[in-house]
Design an enzyme around this catalytic site. Structure first.
Site, PDB file in Angstrom:
ATOM      1  N   ASP A  22       0.787  -1.237   0.000  1.00  0.00           N
ATOM      2  CA  ASP A  22       0.000   0.000   0.000  1.00  0.00           C
ATOM      3  C   ASP A  22       0.824   1.295   0.000  1.00  0.00           C
ATOM      4  OD1 ASP A  22      -1.562  -2.107   0.844  1.00  0.00           O
ATOM      5  OD2 ASP A  22      -2.237  -1.160   2.690  1.00  0.00           O
ATOM      6  N   GLU A 205     -10.584  -2.476   4.712  1.00  0.00           N
ATOM      7  CA  GLU A 205      -9.239  -1.950   4.947  1.00  0.00           C
ATOM      8  C   GLU A 205      -9.125  -0.542   4.350  1.00  0.00           C
ATOM      9  OE1 GLU A 205      -6.501  -5.953   4.843  1.00  0.00           O
ATOM     10  OE2 GLU A 205      -6.769  -4.992   2.911  1.00  0.00           O
TER      11      GLU A 205
HETATM   12  C1  FRU Z   1      -3.899  -3.599   2.734  1.00  0.00           C
HETATM   13  C2  FRU Z   1      -3.246  -4.083   4.017  1.00  0.00           C
HETATM   14  C3  FRU Z   1      -3.586  -3.142   5.152  1.00  0.00           C
HETATM   15  C4  FRU Z   1      -2.438  -3.342   6.096  1.00  0.00           C
HETATM   16  C5  FRU Z   1      -1.283  -3.559   5.152  1.00  0.00           C
HETATM   17  C6  FRU Z   1      -0.245  -4.509   5.662  1.00  0.00           C
HETATM   18  O1  FRU Z   1      -3.268  -4.049   1.581  1.00  0.00           O
HETATM   19  O2  FRU Z   1      -3.648  -5.393   4.291  1.00  0.00           O
HETATM   20  O3  FRU Z   1      -4.852  -3.374   5.726  1.00  0.00           O
HETATM   21  O4  FRU Z   1      -2.245  -2.245   6.942  1.00  0.00           O
HETATM   22  O5  FRU Z   1      -1.821  -4.044   3.942  1.00  0.00           O
HETATM   23  O6  FRU Z   1       0.886  -4.513   4.854  1.00  0.00           O
END
Ligand code: FRU
Length: 504
Positions: A22, A205
């Site tokens: 992300d 998320e």
């Molecule tokens: C989304 C996610 C978030 C988390 C991160 C972990 O892709 O799963 O929810 O904070 O990636 O790398």
């Protein structure tokens, strides 16, 4: 040379080496666009998360900076946001200057292994030197996980004028929880949204809440709430849905006209391609600019860890401007590449109007090298009874072919990567073609395409439909043509550009 490896994107951000997911903490401050990202510096697969860091003065060219946040005794550093604390509400500023404050999730892997359910909680860190050095706040976590929610993460904080305080949107498994704070340190629960709205085919998320003016509506403005979910996207794996409504400083409510689009587990999606996930928007954009700027992760949890790149894994989408429009389908968020990208255009050419033009080779019109990134702006006239499929085809000498365009028979934009290269790395990589329902109606269809070595981004009908997909041909695609199957399609106007790489 760097950024020359097979599949390495030329007009997209990717880390020099190793794993990225992300985008995080995007904030504009003192002439710089900051971009942080979920980063594992020791491997090309997901692992203990850090925040990688880059800055740009133009949203196009990026300078890599050292890792900003390392895991510590409280856990890995998961996704989150950053703000400029202009009035030093946190008291973390020095010498009368506004600090940058990052708000992120701590993920405690030991707690997770021990089967606890309170292993994610929120912490903050601050910088008083334009984001070059970060100090974690001594009192972390600032928002503990008191009730034990296993998915309790991805805080997106912004100053909310309706609330007169900082508001945090936090993903809490099957809902978005809103918290308020005067100082970025003490947080109070405000409300929850969404257990009975939108798609719940996966975990919620990476939320984002922001006001957006309704284009052409004289100052009328709505709130948009972005929510990524994994899995359960309309075309498989992870995807990003959104809601349009009101936020009164405490509670988010869906606009009555939008409500029917998000009942019965339906979602409205920001991008109908398979490769735009966990995207959120920049904070700190000056009022005189006023744009809402977004960037997403150009991959999908269904296969991100196994795509065939050697040195690094994943790129981000191009930065996009989001706007809100009243359409035949109701309120919809449009996406368009930021105008700054136009500086990459070279060797513009036009394609003459006509029926034959919708079906012609273009390889000789782009400049060398044949695998350089490309941009196309195409406008078509469609007769009302047309059942044609048309668009752009990429090919190489290995017989691998990628197609993207519109199918008038089904009313969907499509992306066909099923023969675009070996996809043995994942069963989920190939699949259905008709990905994106058309939002606009009318006899004119427009395709705006950004084509890089391993991706295509389609902004159709002025951005009403966005479709982002990645692909991995054995050899770069070096042939390109417009194709049409069926009758009733005429090219009205076509423009093409070869794009200059953003990497030195
Ligand atoms: C989304 C996610 C978030 C988390 C991160 C972990 O892709 O799963 O929810 O904070 O990636 O790398």
């Amino acid at each position: 040379a760097t950024y020359q490896e097979p599949h390495r994107p030329q007009i997209h951000f990717s880390p020099p080496a190793n794993w990225m997911n992300d985008p995080n903490g995007m904030v504009y401050h003192d002439g710089e666009y900051h971009l942080f990202y979920q980063y594992y510096p020791d491997s090309t697969v997901w692992g203990p998360m850090h925040w990688g860091h880059a800055v740009s003065t133009d949203l196009v060219h990026w300078e890599h900076l050292p890792v900003a946040l390392y895991p510590d005794s409280l856990g890995y550093i998961f996704s989150g946001s950053a703000v400029v604390d202009n009035d030093n509400t946190s008291g973390l500023g020095q010498n009368g200057e506004a600090p940058l404050v990052a708000i992120y999730t701590y993920h405690d892997p030991e707690g997770e292994r021990a089967g606890r359910d309170d292993y994610q909680y929120q912490g903050i860190a601050y910088s008083n030197d334009r984001g070059r050095n970060w100090t974690k706040y001594e009192g972390n976590p600032v928002l503990p996980n008191n009730t034990g929610i296993r998915d309790f993460r991805d805080p997106k904080v912004s100053w909310n004028t309706a609330a007169g305080q900082w508001v945090m949107a936090l993903a809490a498994k099957d809902r978005i929880s809103f918290y308020g704070s005067d100082n970025l340190i003490d947080w109070e629960h405000l409300s929850d949204f969404g257990t009975d709205q939108g798609s719940h085919a996966g975990v919620w998320e990476c939320p984002d809440l922001f006001p957006l003016p309704v284009t052409g509506a004289n100052g009328e403005s709505k709130y948009v709430l972005i929510v990524s979910i994994n899995p359960g996207a309309p075309n498989g794996g992870s995807g990003t849905q959104y809601f349009v409504g009101e936020f009164d400083g405490t509670t988010f409510t869906v606009d009555p006209s939008f409500a029917e689009d998000v009942t019965d587990e339906q979602g409205v999606w920001l991008d109908y391609g398979r490769d735009n996930y966990a995207g959120v928007t920049w904070s700190g954009i000056p009022e005189e600019d006023g744009r809402r700027l977004f960037i997403g992760w150009m991959s999908n949890w269904a296969y991100a860890n196994v795509v065939p790149t050697e040195r690094w894994r994943s790129a981000l989408t191009v930065p996009r401007q989001l706007t809100l429009h009243q359409t035949p389908a109701g309120y919809r968020v449009f996406s368009q590449p930021v105008r700054e990208l136009e500086q990459l255009r070279t060797d513009e050419f036009t394609i003459p109007e006509g029926e034959e033009s919708a079906n012609r080779g273009l390889s000789d019109r782009f400049s060398v090298p044949a695998n350089a990134p490309k941009e196309l702006e195409l406008r078509y006239a469609l007769s009302p009874d047309s059942k044609a499929r048309f668009g752009v085809e990429l090919a190489n000498g290995k017989g691998e072919v990628y197609r993207i365009g519109y199918n008038a028979a089904s009313g969907h934009y499509f992306s066909d990567r099923n023969s675009a290269g070996p996809a043995t790395f994942s069963e989920d990589f190939v699949g259905d073609l008709e990905l994106a329902p058309r939002v606009m109606d009318g006899a004119e269809v427009s395709l705006h395409l950004l084509i890089d070595r391993a991706s295509a981004e389609l902004f159709a009908d002025g951005g009403a439909t966005a479709l982002t997909e990645i692909f991995f041909p054995t050899e770069d695609f070096n042939q390109i043509r417009l194709f049409t199957e069926g009758d009733g399609v005429r090219l009205l106007e076509g423009k093409g550009y070869t794009l200059t790489s953003i990497w030195p």
